[in-house]
Every structure is written in C-alpha cells, then in structure tokens.
Scaffold this motif. Structure first.
Motif, mmCIF file in Angstrom:
data_model
loop_
_atom_site.group_PDB
_atom_site.id
_atom_site.type_symbol
_atom_site.label_atom_id
_atom_site.label_comp_id
_atom_site.label_asym_id
_atom_site.label_seq_id
_atom_site.Cartn_x
_atom_site.Cartn_y
_atom_site.Cartn_z
ATOM 1 N N ASP A 48 0.840 -1.199 0.000
ATOM 2 C CA ASP A 48 0.000 0.000 0.000
ATOM 3 C C ASP A 48 0.876 1.252 0.000
ATOM 4 O O ASP A 48 1.395 1.660 1.039
ATOM 5 N N LYS A 49 1.041 1.845 -1.172
ATOM 6 C CA LYS A 49 1.787 3.098 -1.267
ATOM 7 C C LYS A 49 0.944 4.220 -0.675
ATOM 8 O O LYS A 49 -0.277 4.223 -0.819
ATOM 9 N N GLN A 50 1.604 5.158 -0.030
ATOM 10 C CA GLN A 50 0.925 6.322 0.540
ATOM 11 C C GLN A 50 1.379 7.553 -0.225
ATOM 12 O O GLN A 50 2.564 7.896 -0.196
ATOM 13 N N LYS A 51 0.441 8.228 -0.911
ATOM 14 C CA LYS A 51 0.771 9.456 -1.630
ATOM 15 C C LYS A 51 0.902 10.587 -0.627
ATOM 16 O O LYS A 51 -0.030 10.871 0.117
ATOM 17 N N ILE A 52 2.052 11.234 -0.625
ATOM 18 C CA ILE A 52 2.245 12.411 0.218
ATOM 19 C C ILE A 52 1.734 13.636 -0.531
ATOM 20 O O ILE A 52 0.957 14.415 0.005
ATOM 21 N N ILE A 53 2.191 13.826 -1.768
ATOM 22 C CA ILE A 53 1.687 14.889 -2.628
ATOM 23 C C ILE A 53 1.568 14.365 -4.050
ATOM 24 O O ILE A 53 2.211 13.376 -4.413
ATOM 25 N N LYS A 54 0.749 15.049 -4.857
ATOM 26 C CA LYS A 54 0.564 14.662 -6.251
ATOM 27 C C LYS A 54 0.239 15.893 -7.073
ATOM 28 O O LYS A 54 -0.505 16.769 -6.628
ATOM 29 N N PHE A 55 0.810 15.945 -8.266
ATOM 30 C CA PHE A 55 0.463 16.973 -9.246
ATOM 31 C C PHE A 55 -0.272 16.309 -10.391
ATOM 32 O O PHE A 55 0.068 15.208 -10.806
ATOM 33 N N GLY A 56 -1.276 16.990 -10.917
ATOM 34 C CA GLY A 56 -2.030 16.483 -12.052
ATOM 35 C C GLY A 56 -3.245 15.697 -11.617
ATOM 36 O O GLY A 56 -3.207 14.983 -10.618
ATOM 37 N N PRO A 57 -4.353 15.813 -12.363
ATOM 38 C CA PRO A 57 -5.594 15.139 -11.990
ATOM 39 C C PRO A 57 -5.638 13.670 -12.367
ATOM 40 O O PRO A 57 -6.538 12.956 -11.969
ATOM 41 N N LEU A 58 -4.674 13.179 -13.137
ATOM 42 C CA LEU A 58 -4.687 11.788 -13.565
ATOM 43 C C LEU A 58 -4.400 10.855 -12.398
ATOM 44 O O LEU A 58 -3.593 11.159 -11.527
ATOM 45 N N ASP A 59 -5.056 9.697 -12.383
ATOM 46 C CA ASP A 59 -4.802 8.692 -11.353
ATOM 47 C C ASP A 59 -3.620 7.844 -11.825
ATOM 48 O O ASP A 59 -3.791 6.822 -12.470
ATOM 49 N N SER A 60 -2.436 8.312 -11.510
ATOM 50 C CA SER A 60 -1.209 7.666 -11.971
ATOM 51 C C SER A 60 -0.117 7.953 -10.953
ATOM 52 O O SER A 60 -0.205 8.915 -10.203
ATOM 53 N N PRO A 61 0.941 7.126 -10.916
ATOM 54 C CA PRO A 61 2.042 7.417 -9.997
ATOM 55 C C PRO A 61 2.882 8.600 -10.467
ATOM 56 O O PRO A 61 3.674 9.147 -9.702
#
Length: 187
Positions: A48-61
């Motif tokens: 289970d990876k935990q996203k700390i931050i993300k840019f972009g609306p796509l559901d991708s790593p």
C-alpha cells in the motif's frame, strides 16, 4: 520575490483513506516544496503506497511523492513517479521533513530530514496546475503539519533555514538529524 502560497488554518490536517485537499494554480516549472508530515503505517506497508503529494488530476504514480515499505533500513522507500529511493530514516509513525526541488523540467530532487535521497527527470505531470495531498485508500491517516510551496527555487541556505525551523518545531527531543548540529540559524 519568492513566497510560500499554501497555509493550513489548524496546527495540522489529518487525511485518512479517500480524504484529500486539492487546488489549482500551481503550474510552475521551478519550485521548492518543504513539508512536515507524519504518516501512520498502512494496513499492508509492503504493497500500500501512501501518496504524500501529487500533481495532475490523472490517477497515476506520475507527478507524485509516495512512501512504501516497513520502517527498517533498505525496506522503507520514497518514490518519485515510479523511481524508488531508500529512505534515510523511518517513514511511518514519525514526523518527516520532505523537500522537493524542481529546476525547470530537467531535475527534481528529493530530501528527507535534510539529506538528499535522490533525483529524477520529472515527467510533464509535475508541471500541472493541479496539486493534491491525501487520497490514499486503505490508509490509517497522514498528518500534514506544515507545507511550504515556493514558486521558485530557494537557495541551499534558505532550504536549510526552513528545514532547521521545522526540525526545531517538530523534533525538539531529537538530536540526530543531518542539520541539527549545523550552525544554521532558524528563522
């Protein structure tokens, strides 16, 4: 003049499972992001990876900083896009200071608790105006204490000031991080 442009109204924000905060207007190719977080260990830390931050609306790593693994050396990982780096210290149930430095579209560096962990060539999703924290299924909660987002690259000295400030604020009982003994004035 570079100034931070993200502020919380509380001492910290806890985001569990699919809870998230997002916004737009972050389309910068040069940026410095410094944040203090404490992630609870997920139900399955090996997968289970935990996203700390993300840019972009796509559901991708792509366009994300994630953590994965157990709190042991060579098992705890920081992940930029799909590139894994060994963490410098435990990633769960302890406050961590993560710093991201993006220089145009050619280099994205990651630091953990004052130590540079690695770097990648960021993909286009890092230049998106959409920014998100949280949104982690099967997550027991990530506390976001401080998040400084600068629309430009801070100098090494300025980064040290912010990391030292966060270190002194969130690690008053510890004396072992890289910059703790350096003569870097806080403030």
């Amino acid at each position: 003049n570079i100034k931070p442009n993200v502020a919380f109204n509380e001492p910290y924000v806890t985001l569990r499972n699919l809870e998230f905060l997002s916004g737009t207007g972050f389309e910068h190719t040069k940026r410095t992001i410094i944040l203090a977080v404490n992630a609870s260990e997920p139900n399955k830390p090996e997968t289970d990876k935990q996203k700390i931050i993300k840019f972009g609306p796509l559901d991708s790593p792509n366009g994300s900083l994630q953590i994965l693994g157990k709190n042991s050396y060579f098992d705890a990982k920081l992940i930029l896009d799909n590139v894994q780096f060994d963490a410098a210290s435990p990633i769960y149930n302890e406050t961590n200071i993560f710093t991201l430095i993006q220089d145009d579209s050619s280099t994205l560096k990651i630091r953990q608790n004052g130590l540079q962990i690695g770097q990648i060539a960021p993909n286009a999703q890092w230049n998106s105006s959409y920014f998100e924290i949280g949104n982690n299924p099967n997550n027991n909660g990530i506390n976001y204490y401080d998040l400084f987002y600068f629309s430009g690259i801070l100098s090494e000295t300025e980064i040290d000031y912010y990391e030292k400030y966060l270190f002194e604020k969130y690690f008053p009982e510890f004396d072992g991080l890289f910059f703790a003994k350096q003569n870097v004035p806080a403030g």
